[in-house]
Design an enzyme around this catalytic site. Sequence first.
Site, short mmCIF file in Angstrom:
data_model
loop_
_atom_site.label_atom_id
_atom_site.label_comp_id
_atom_site.label_asym_id
_atom_site.label_seq_id
_atom_site.Cartn_x
_atom_site.Cartn_y
_atom_site.Cartn_z
N GLN A 159 -6.90 -5.23 8.18
CA GLN A 159 -6.27 -4.18 8.98
C GLN A 159 -4.97 -4.76 9.56
OE1 GLN A 159 -5.48 -1.31 9.65
NE2 GLN A 159 -7.36 -0.44 10.48
N GLU B 281 0.85 -1.20 0.00
CA GLU B 281 0.00 0.00 0.00
C GLU B 281 0.88 1.24 0.00
OE1 GLU B 281 -3.53 0.82 2.85
OE2 GLU B 281 -1.96 2.20 3.51
N GLY C 203 -14.81 4.24 4.81
CA GLY C 203 -14.03 5.42 5.18
C GLY C 203 -14.35 5.84 6.61
N ALA D 193 -19.65 0.14 3.41
CA ALA D 193 -18.82 -0.22 2.25
C ALA D 193 -19.60 -1.10 1.28
CB ALA D 193 -17.56 -0.95 2.74
N LYS E 286 -20.88 -7.39 1.96
CA LYS E 286 -19.81 -6.90 1.09
C LYS E 286 -19.50 -7.94 0.01
CE LYS E 286 -16.79 -4.73 4.02
NZ LYS E 286 -15.56 -4.26 4.62
N TYR F 129 -11.13 -6.90 9.55
CA TYR F 129 -10.49 -6.49 10.80
C TYR F 129 -10.26 -7.70 11.71
CZ TYR F 129 -11.83 -2.13 8.82
OH TYR F 129 -11.95 -1.09 7.93
N THR G 84 -4.17 4.65 -1.36
CA THR G 84 -5.24 5.07 -0.44
C THR G 84 -5.97 6.31 -0.96
OG1 THR G 84 -3.89 6.54 0.92
CG2 THR G 84 -3.93 4.21 1.55
P1 FAD Z 1 -17.78 -1.25 6.57
O1 FAD Z 1 -17.49 -2.57 5.97
O2 FAD Z 1 -18.96 -0.51 6.06
O3 FAD Z 1 -17.88 -1.45 8.13
C1 FAD Z 1 -17.98 -0.32 9.01
C2 FAD Z 1 -18.71 -0.74 10.27
O4 FAD Z 1 -20.08 -1.00 9.95
C3 FAD Z 1 -18.17 -2.04 10.89
O5 FAD Z 1 -18.29 -1.92 12.29
C4 FAD Z 1 -19.11 -3.11 10.36
O6 FAD Z 1 -19.20 -4.24 11.23
C5 FAD Z 1 -20.44 -2.34 10.29
N1 FAD Z 1 -21.31 -2.84 9.21
C6 FAD Z 1 -20.96 -3.08 7.92
N2 FAD Z 1 -22.04 -3.49 7.22
C7 FAD Z 1 -23.08 -3.50 8.09
C8 FAD Z 1 -24.46 -3.81 7.96
N3 FAD Z 1 -24.98 -4.20 6.78
N4 FAD Z 1 -25.26 -3.69 9.07
C9 FAD Z 1 -24.75 -3.29 10.26
N5 FAD Z 1 -23.44 -2.96 10.43
C10 FAD Z 1 -22.63 -3.07 9.36
N6 FAD Z 1 -9.83 4.74 5.13
C11 FAD Z 1 -9.74 5.80 4.29
O7 FAD Z 1 -10.30 6.86 4.59
N7 FAD Z 1 -9.05 5.73 3.10
C12 FAD Z 1 -8.43 4.58 2.71
O8 FAD Z 1 -7.80 4.55 1.65
C13 FAD Z 1 -8.49 3.45 3.58
N8 FAD Z 1 -7.90 2.27 3.24
C14 FAD Z 1 -8.06 1.19 4.05
C15 FAD Z 1 -7.51 -0.05 3.65
C16 FAD Z 1 -7.65 -1.18 4.45
C17 FAD Z 1 -7.07 -2.50 3.98
C18 FAD Z 1 -8.33 -1.09 5.70
C19 FAD Z 1 -8.45 -2.30 6.58
C20 FAD Z 1 -8.89 0.12 6.10
C21 FAD Z 1 -8.77 1.26 5.29
N9 FAD Z 1 -9.32 2.50 5.65
C22 FAD Z 1 -9.22 3.57 4.80
C23 FAD Z 1 -10.04 2.63 6.93
C24 FAD Z 1 -11.55 2.32 6.80
O9 FAD Z 1 -12.14 3.25 5.92
C25 FAD Z 1 -12.16 2.43 8.18
O10 FAD Z 1 -11.70 1.39 9.00
C26 FAD Z 1 -13.69 2.52 8.23
O11 FAD Z 1 -14.05 2.88 9.58
C27 FAD Z 1 -14.44 1.24 7.91
O12 FAD Z 1 -14.39 0.96 6.57
P2 FAD Z 1 -14.98 -0.43 6.01
O13 FAD Z 1 -14.88 -0.35 4.55
O14 FAD Z 1 -14.39 -1.57 6.71
O15 FAD Z 1 -16.53 -0.25 6.46
#
Ligand code: FAD
Length: 292
Positions: free
Chosen positions: A175, A17, A109, A124, A164, A144, A48
């Site tokens: 993570q 990354e 995000g 997401a 997802k 995570y 990112t």
């Molecule tokens: P989601 O998958 O939407 O999850 C977020 C929360 O919602 C979790 O607690 C999950 O359990 C919950 N959830 C998901 N779906 C549901 C549902 N249907 N019903 C109820 N709850 C639900 N951040 C940036 O700003 N820019 C980046 O480039 C970036 N790159 C990253 C790369 C990696 C590999 C990782 C691991 C993280 C990255 N992040 C980045 C951080 C990430 O955006 C944050 O951790 C964010 O808080 C969660 O993103 P997510 O896509 O995992 O969200």
Amino acid sequence: MKISDIFKTKKTVFSMEVFPPKKTSKIDTIYDTIERLGDLQPDFISVTYGAGGTGTGSLTAKIASDLKNTYHIEPIAHLTAIHTTRQQATDMLHELRDSGIENVLALRGDRHPELPIPGDFKYASDLTQFITDFGGFDICGACYPEGHPESEDLISDVTNLRPKIDAGATHLISQLFFDNNDFYAFLDRAKLAGINVPIEAGIMPVINKAQIERMVSTCGASLPRKFAHMVSRYENDPEALFDAGIAYAVDQIIDLIASGVDGIHLYTMNNPRVAHIIYTRIRKVLEASNKA
Ligand code: FAD
């Protein structure tokens, strides 16, 4: 090339990354980094999007485009959902598609208090579905090993990965974590939840004190005793901490590869020197895994 095809041909994928330079830095700094990371022939490099206040969407698209078209390294462009409208996502996807980019890491995000939340995408998985409907991209998602900080518990954290995958994500990147047992326990939960896409382990070599403090406050990774001992013993000796931090990451990676992990995703922190040292120490192990 679609990243899902790489997973079909390799036992252990190796990726990295990078992040766009901060708005106050020159964009050229990233190209020196990319050139040196390119020597290691990673399977792909992810870029990112807006993480930690770095760059903008168009910088992400530009760097991903240069990776693909100038450096001939397969890119994944990150795209975040929470502060993005459907129109902005559409514009970004057009920009990526026009540059020949075929892979997107779809993320919710983190919330930035100063930015509006348009409400077009809640999770997401909503963005993943949107990208699937747009067409033409392989989509990756985040996961995570110790649970996302907002998750109620570790079980709902993995069941929340299901939408997802159903929306079209073909692989996951984790993570960072410092205890491989957390990752193995997560893999077991994911398997039970029917998550059967490849999952790459995210590894961040920790090589200085400032990085440790920042990481603990932002990503909430727990620090196992072995790691804590290393930090407390060497935190005021930068050279010793550098060596120890690299050895720790190499040890994690070798154990993961020996255990059959689908891939290693190195959080390079835009530091090619560290990536080179690590790669040199794991190269034979990676090659052996991919020969077997
Ligand atoms: P989601 O998958 O939407 O999850 C977020 C929360 O919602 C979790 O607690 C999950 O359990 C919950 N959830 C998901 N779906 C549901 C549902 N249907 N019903 C109820 N709850 C639900 N951040 C940036 O700003 N820019 C980046 O480039 C970036 N790159 C990253 C790369 C990696 C590999 C990782 C691991 C993280 C990255 N992040 C980045 C951080 C990430 O955006 C944050 O951790 C964010 O808080 C969660 O993103 P997510 O896509 O995992 O969200």
